[in-house]
Structure formats: structure tokens, C-alpha cells
Motif scaffolding. Structure first.
Motif, PDB file in Angstrom:
ATOM      1  N   ASN A  23     -61.417 -26.085  20.666  1.00 15.85           N
ATOM      2  CA  ASN A  23     -60.548 -24.968  20.299  1.00 15.85           C
ATOM      3  C   ASN A  23     -61.269 -23.637  20.217  1.00 15.85           C
ATOM      4  O   ASN A  23     -60.622 -22.585  20.091  1.00 15.85           O
ATOM      5  N   ASN A  24     -62.605 -23.671  20.306  1.00 16.94           N
ATOM      6  CA  ASN A  24     -63.371 -22.437  20.093  1.00 16.94           C
ATOM      7  C   ASN A  24     -64.480 -22.237  21.126  1.00 16.94           C
ATOM      8  O   ASN A  24     -65.657 -22.091  20.760  1.00 16.94           O
ATOM      9  N   PRO A  25     -64.146 -22.209  22.424  1.00 16.23           N
ATOM     10  CA  PRO A  25     -65.184 -21.928  23.423  1.00 16.23           C
ATOM     11  C   PRO A  25     -65.637 -20.478  23.302  1.00 16.23           C
ATOM     12  O   PRO A  25     -64.903 -19.632  22.783  1.00 16.23           O
ATOM     13  N   GLY A  26     -66.838 -20.214  23.788  1.00 17.01           N
ATOM     14  CA  GLY A  26     -67.297 -18.831  23.767  1.00 17.01           C
ATOM     15  C   GLY A  26     -66.453 -17.947  24.665  1.00 17.01           C
ATOM     16  O   GLY A  26     -66.197 -16.780  24.354  1.00 17.01           O
ATOM     17  N   ASP A  27     -66.007 -18.504  25.782  1.00 12.01           N
ATOM     18  CA  ASP A  27     -65.237 -17.753  26.770  1.00 12.01           C
ATOM     19  C   ASP A  27     -64.160 -18.666  27.341  1.00 12.01           C
ATOM     20  O   ASP A  27     -64.472 -19.643  28.020  1.00 12.01           O
ATOM     21  N   TRP A  28     -62.887 -18.349  27.075  1.00 11.86           N
ATOM     22  CA  TRP A  28     -61.790 -19.193  27.541  1.00 11.86           C
ATOM     23  C   TRP A  28     -61.693 -19.237  29.061  1.00 11.86           C
ATOM     24  O   TRP A  28     -61.081 -20.131  29.629  1.00 11.86           O
ATOM     25  N   GLY A  29     -62.323 -18.298  29.735  1.00  6.89           N
ATOM     26  CA  GLY A  29     -62.280 -18.283  31.195  1.00  6.89           C
ATOM     27  C   GLY A  29     -63.316 -19.176  31.844  1.00  6.89           C
ATOM     28  O   GLY A  29     -63.295 -19.374  33.069  1.00  6.89           O
ATOM     29  N   HIS A  30     -64.235 -19.702  31.054  1.00  2.00           N
ATOM     30  CA  HIS A  30     -65.300 -20.557  31.594  1.00  2.00           C
ATOM     31  C   HIS A  30     -65.481 -21.780  30.700  1.00  2.00           C
ATOM     32  O   HIS A  30     -66.215 -21.726  29.698  1.00  2.00           O
ATOM     33  N   ILE A  31     -64.794 -22.855  31.054  1.00  2.00           N
ATOM     34  CA  ILE A  31     -64.823 -24.085  30.266  1.00  2.00           C
ATOM     35  C   ILE A  31     -65.032 -25.274  31.191  1.00  2.00           C
ATOM     36  O   ILE A  31     -64.419 -25.354  32.263  1.00  2.00           O
ATOM     37  N   TYR A  32     -65.894 -26.194  30.795  1.00  2.00           N
ATOM     38  CA  TYR A  32     -66.074 -27.424  31.569  1.00  2.00           C
ATOM     39  C   TYR A  32     -64.796 -28.252  31.515  1.00  2.00           C
ATOM     40  O   TYR A  32     -64.125 -28.327  30.470  1.00  2.00           O
ATOM     41  N   ALA A  33     -64.467 -28.901  32.634  1.00  2.00           N
ATOM     42  CA  ALA A  33     -63.191 -29.624  32.769  1.00  2.00           C
ATOM     43  C   ALA A  33     -62.921 -30.632  31.651  1.00  2.00           C
ATOM     44  O   ALA A  33     -61.796 -30.712  31.157  1.00  2.00           O
ATOM     45  N   PRO A  34     -63.913 -31.427  31.211  1.00  2.00           N
ATOM     46  CA  PRO A  34     -63.616 -32.394  30.141  1.00  2.00           C
ATOM     47  C   PRO A  34     -63.212 -31.741  28.823  1.00  2.00           C
ATOM     48  O   PRO A  34     -62.636 -32.400  27.963  1.00  2.00           O
TER      49      PRO A  34
END
Length: 369
Positions: A23-34
Motif C-alpha cells: 500500500n505504500n510504494p515509493g513511486d506508484w508508477g514503478h512497482i514490481y508485478a507481484p
């Protein structure tokens, strides 16, 4: 005397930590698929988090209400806790604008509240056989509704995002202003899909009850959990292949069974490793998350919103939120790959909360809703 499963606290803590991570990635535009939800059909590791938590709620109910009767005091206590959970969810939806005209009514905490309410009352007022019948009826009934009942203005029953029966009922009963803001025409925690979500809670109730069977030895208890977990996975696969696909947004019956089967495997594995074999040296980080699960979920959703209200200027003059400033200043410079930076930001957030929760645990500060 009530039992307490350390393995259940660990499983809960691990699930909540994963929830905070995704729920808290550093950047919502760059997330690993899993670490993303499946786009529609299918199931990623992220899609396991919420149903696992509901399953754990069910297991906890069977231990918390062991030996209790459905008297007025107990029922009122259950209702009170459910209202508090639901209210916390509404508060998160309202914050910071508090505009009731567009507040999202469904949500994660709201669904937890409903599952807790229904599962608790079913556990206290029915026998195990009846609980099994209700569990099966929820899954089969939802499948019949979603695949056989025609949808007004859309024609035949279907499983498309905007035109399925659940989406129609969400719009009809709640209105588009009160649904998931990203899509507005349906809600992943909508009204109808709460039925199979309750089945996840009841599955936990049934497994928790089985784990407390004093007439069965440990080997028998684990054997049957793995057996029924395998049956749940097989039925999920069959239902998926037969046309009711595994889908979190619809919370299909196949998805419910798939996540129940995997949750049973995880709980049985942790139970054997921790409570039976005594391998506890690695468990504390997850226990400190597990005992304050709702607290950390609520605050981890609230605090970033507060930080987003505080603006700071970057060296190039651009004004960004304080949380973005921290990320770009102290995380991004150390990574060349944006997805790695984003993941590092999420892990940092989890570790910060681990430190806070560890202090709370040592001081015996356990916040109960």
C-alpha cells in the motif's frame, strides 16, 4: 483456559506487514508485478493479503469466543467493535476533506467490520454443521447470482467490470459518488461481493475450531487442515476453469476458495513450525505487527495523507509533498532502477513502523478497537 496461538499472531503480523508494503510504494508508477493487484482475472501475491486477513479474523473469533454464549452483553460488544471498525474506515475515506457528499462508503476496514460481525454471531449462535452449510451457501449463492441473474440495462449475467450484477447493485444502492474513486462505477469492496468475503471469515472460524479439538492429536489436526486446504484449491481451480474465474475485484467464489486453501496451508505450516516444534527465534518482528494490526493499518493510511498536505520545495523549485520530498531526497539517489527505489521506499516504511510497533510492544501498549 483460552489458548493463544503464537503462529496466528505471526501469520497476522506477516499479512499486515505485507499489506503496508504493497500500500505504500515509493513511486506508484514503478512497482514490481507481484506487488500489484491482478488487472482483472488472476491472483498475485498482493491479492492474497486481504483474504488472508479475513481468514485470520475468523480463526481469532473461534479462540476469542471459545466457551462464550450469545448473551446480550457479548452481542452488544461485537456490534460495538464492528461499528468502531466501520467508523474508522469511513474516517479514512473522509480525511482530509470530510466531504460527505462524495465519501466512499465501502472499504477495507468496513469489510473487515462486516465479516467480523457476521462471523462472530454465526459462531456464537450455530453449530459447526450449520456454519459449514452457511459457508457453502454463500459461495454457491454468489456464483448463482453473478452468473445467472440478468443485469438491468446490461442484459444477460456477465462478469465485466462495469456491467456485472455487483456493480449494478453498488450504483443502485450507494450511488457512483460513494464508490471507489479510481473507477466510480463499481467497488472492489462492494455490497454483493461481501458475501463470499464472509465465507473467508467463516473458513477461519471452522479451522480455528478444528485446531482446538482436544479429541484429536496434533498430527490429525494438521492432516485434515492440509487435506481440506487441498480440496479448496482443487475446487477453486475447477471453478476457475469452468467459467467463474479467480478474481479479487469481484471476490469470486473461486477466488475465495483459492485464498482459503492457501491460508490453511500457511497457518498449518506456521502452527507446526512455531507452536509444535518451537522454532520461535524469528517470530518477534511479525508478532509486534500482529498484536497491533488494526492500529498500524489505520495509522499507516492516515499519516501519509497528513504528510501529503505538507509541501516542501525541491532544488529545482518544484513543490512536492513532504513524503515525496523524503523519498526523492533519501531513497532515489541511491538507486538507478526506479522499481528498486520504489521497493526500497516501501520497505523503509515497513521498517519505520516495525520500530514504532516494537517500542509499543515492549511497553505493552496494545490498542484494541
Amino acid at each position: 483456559m483460552k489458548q493463544r496461538l503464537l503462529s496466528l499472531d505471526v501469520f497476522r503480523g506477516m499479512t499486515v506487514a505485507m499489506m503496508i508494503l504493497v500500500n505504500n510504494p515509493g513511486d506508484w508508477g514503478h512497482i514490481y508485478a507481484p506487488l500489484e493487484h491482478a488487472e482483472w482475472n488472476g491472483c498475485t501475491p498482493t491479492d492474497l493479503v486481504f483474504p488472508f486477513f479475513l481468514f485470520i479474523v475468523g480463526v481469532s473469533i473461534s479462540f476469542a469466543f471459545q466457551g462464550k454464549v450469545a448473551d446480550r452483553k457479548t452481542i452488544l460488544k461485537i456490534i460495538e467493535r464492528s461499528i468502531k471498525l466501520f467508523a474508522l474506515g469511513i474516517f479514512l475515506s473522509l480525511f482530509p476533506k470530510f466531504d460527505f457528499s462524495v465519501v466512499r462508503i465501502p472499504g477495507v476496514l468496513q469489510r473487515i467490520a462486516i465479516v467480523f460481525l457476521v462471523s462472530s454471531i454465526v459462531f456464537l449462535t450455530t453449530k459447526q454443521r450449520t456454519q459449514q452449510i452457511i459457508f457453502a451457501s454463500l459461495l454457491i449463492g454468489y456464483w448463482l447470482l453473478m452468473t445467472f441473474v440478468p443485469v438491468p440495462d446490461a442484459g444477460a449475467a456477465n462478469l465485466e467490470p462495469e456491467h456485472n450484477l455487483g456493480a449494478f447493485l453498488d450504483r443502485l444502492l450507494l450511488g457512483t459518488a460513494h464508490l471507489y474513486k479510481a473507477v466510480k462505477v463499481w467497488d472492489p469492496e462492494g455490497i454483493l461481493s461481501t458475501l463470499p468475503a464472509i465465507a473467508n471469515g467463516l473458513a477461519g472460524v471452522l479451522v480455528g475450531t478444528w485446531l482446538q479439538r482436544s479429541d484429536k492429536n496434533i498430527t490429525e489436526r494438521l492432516m485434515y487442515i492440509y487435506l481440506y486446504g487441498s480440496i479448496a484449491l482443487a475446487l477453486a481451480w475447477f471453478w476457475d476453469a469452468a467459467g467463474f474465474p479467480i478474481n479479487k475485484s469481484l471476490w469470486t467464489s473461486s477466488y475465495s476458495l483459492w485464498t482459503i486453501g492457501l491460508a490453511m496451508f500457511f497457518l498449518a505450516g506456521f502452527y507446526w513450525l512455531i507452536d509444535v516444534k518451537g522454532y520461535k527465534f524469528w517470530t518477534k518482528p511479525f508478532v509486534v505487527y500482529g498484536v497491533n494490526a488494526i492500529t498500524v493499518f489505520f495509522l499507516s493510511g492516515l499519516i501519509p495523507r497528513v504528510m501529503n498536505m505538507i509541501k516542501i520545495a525541491l532544488p529545482d523549485g518544484e513543490k512536492v509533498s513532504s513524503i515525496t520530498w523524503l523519498y526523492k531526497s533519501f531513497i532515489v539517489p541511491f538507486f538507478t532502477e526506479p522499481k528498486n527505489a520504489s521497493l526500497a521506499g516501501a520497505i523503509t516504511f515497513v521498517l519505520i513502523w516495525l520500530g514504532i510497533l516494537w517500542i509499543m510492544y515492549e511497553k505493552k501498549m496494545i490498542v484494541k478497537v
